[in-house]
Design an enzyme around this catalytic site. Sequence first.
Site, PDB file in Angstrom:
ATOM      1  CG  ASP A 258      -1.491  13.485  -1.075  1.00  0.00           C
ATOM      2  OD1 ASP A 258      -1.418  13.375   0.035  1.00  0.00           O
ATOM      3  OD2 ASP A 258      -1.523  12.537  -1.810  1.00  0.00           O
TER       4      ASP A 258
ATOM      5  CG  HIS B  37      -2.737   5.333  -7.259  1.00  0.00           C
ATOM      6  ND1 HIS B  37      -2.850   4.269  -6.026  1.00  0.00           N
ATOM      7  CD2 HIS B  37      -2.021   6.284  -6.995  1.00  0.00           C
ATOM      8  CE1 HIS B  37      -2.185   4.978  -5.331  1.00  0.00           C
ATOM      9  NE2 HIS B  37      -1.603   6.063  -5.470  1.00  0.00           N
TER      10      HIS B  37
ATOM     11  CG  LEU C  45     -10.341   5.599  -2.603  1.00  0.00           C
ATOM     12  CD1 LEU C  45     -10.459   4.771  -3.908  1.00  0.00           C
ATOM     13  CD2 LEU C  45     -10.796   4.732  -1.376  1.00  0.00           C
TER      14      LEU C  45
ATOM     15  CD  GLN D  51       2.383  14.873  -3.236  1.00  0.00           C
ATOM     16  OE1 GLN D  51       2.956  14.301  -2.442  1.00  0.00           O
ATOM     17  NE2 GLN D  51       1.671  14.065  -3.968  1.00  0.00           N
TER      18      GLN D  51
ATOM     19  CG  HIS E 210      -5.838   3.912  -4.050  1.00  0.00           C
ATOM     20  ND1 HIS E 210      -6.439   4.940  -4.473  1.00  0.00           N
ATOM     21  CD2 HIS E 210      -4.969   4.024  -3.108  1.00  0.00           C
ATOM     22  CE1 HIS E 210      -5.476   6.004  -4.065  1.00  0.00           C
ATOM     23  NE2 HIS E 210      -4.727   5.413  -3.209  1.00  0.00           N
TER      24      HIS E 210
ATOM     25  CD  GLN F  81      -9.151  18.975  -4.779  1.00  0.00           C
ATOM     26  OE1 GLN F  81      -9.980  18.705  -5.743  1.00  0.00           O
ATOM     27  NE2 GLN F  81      -9.798  19.385  -3.410  1.00  0.00           N
TER      28      GLN F  81
ATOM     29  CD  GLN G 299       7.067  11.009  -0.633  1.00  0.00           C
ATOM     30  OE1 GLN G 299       7.809  10.870  -1.629  1.00  0.00           O
ATOM     31  NE2 GLN G 299       6.085  11.083  -0.376  1.00  0.00           N
TER      32      GLN G 299
ATOM     33  CB  SER H  96      -1.273   3.477  -0.423  1.00  0.00           C
ATOM     34  OG  SER H  96      -1.450   3.873  -1.751  1.00  0.00           O
TER      35      SER H  96
ATOM     36  CB  VAL I  67     -11.124   8.518  -6.064  1.00  0.00           C
ATOM     37  CG1 VAL I  67     -12.100   7.359  -6.142  1.00  0.00           C
ATOM     38  CG2 VAL I  67     -10.779   9.095  -7.401  1.00  0.00           C
TER      39      VAL I  67
HETATM   40  O1  PAF Z   1       1.794  11.389  -3.715  1.00  0.00           O
HETATM   41  C1  PAF Z   1       2.709  10.423  -3.609  1.00  0.00           C
HETATM   42  O2  PAF Z   1       2.308   9.326  -3.861  1.00  0.00           O
HETATM   43  C2  PAF Z   1       3.903  10.728  -3.356  1.00  0.00           C
HETATM   44  O3  PAF Z   1       4.261  11.751  -2.709  1.00  0.00           O
HETATM   45  C3  PAF Z   1       4.637  11.013  -4.795  1.00  0.00           C
HETATM   46  C4  PAF Z   1       4.067  12.275  -5.617  1.00  0.00           C
HETATM   47  C5  PAF Z   1       4.768   9.669  -5.871  1.00  0.00           C
HETATM   48  C6  PAF Z   1       6.331  11.264  -4.536  1.00  0.00           C
HETATM   49  O4  PAF Z   1       6.859  10.124  -3.998  1.00  0.00           O
END
Ligand code: PAF
Length: 283
Positions: A150, A37, A184, A153, A34, A148, A61, A186, A176
Amino acid sequence: MQTIRTAKAMRAWSAAHHCEGVTIGLVPTMGALHAGHRALIRAARLSCDAVVVSLFVNPTQFGPTEDFSRYPRKLKADAALCAKEGVDLLFAPPVSEVYPDGFQTTVSVTKLARRWEGEFRPGHFEGVATIVTKLCSLVRPQIAFFGQKDFQQSVLVRRLVEDLNLGTRVVVCPTVRDDDGLALSSRNQSLTPTQRRAVPVLYAALRAGQAAVRAGIRSATRIRRLMRDKIATEPLARVEYLSVCDPRTLEPLSRITRDAVLLGAIRLGHVRLIDNLLVRRDH
Ligand code: PAF
């Protein structure tokens, strides 16, 4: 745009580009791309000679009751977006290529993974840390780009690349948002129209927290209460956590005496949403 599906070909591509002195930028994704990305790809385009986008829905994950099988997979549309954005290489391996038979080595970032998302999604960050380590060792990017949105993460990945000397710089790009503030993701595609109308409440709650800091409120308890009250105005939303934390350690703060991050997660039926806002004491 080239597409690679095997680890061996990925290594060869990376070795050849390193020999030529090319700066490789990696945008790791799970697909269903989206505008968030797109912003990462554009940031990579600006600072790197070659841009690699990885498309891999990483099974490790996802928890056993999570949405791995339902996660949107849109390889054709993703490839079209990447081609349009001038991506040089799509790395889209099958699961067997990333986790071959007998696979048993994982990476865990201990302290940073414990709280918040870690509490509600046990094992999630071990899966993220493992795949990011693998992607960095296969693609060998000088720079990797994360959103940002996540936040936990991104903090964990920074720690990971430093702790394991992966030689990759981590760039975190701003979240975004849709016009109504929804970050945004997925997963937004799985929202029903009713849920979609309700979800901007999370951003509204974070904004209320940010406004309180700007108005001089320093007590984290008061800020959390304000955010909770805002979420309570939306009957469909259930709070998982709302916290005021140190943006480097992700430990909860009792008072805002320096920069902080407001982290939030809510659930609407089966859908979970996370978001965050950075706040500065001097704002
Ligand atoms: O943020 C994500 O889309 C996922 O956690 C990542 C970093 C691609 C790892 O699978």
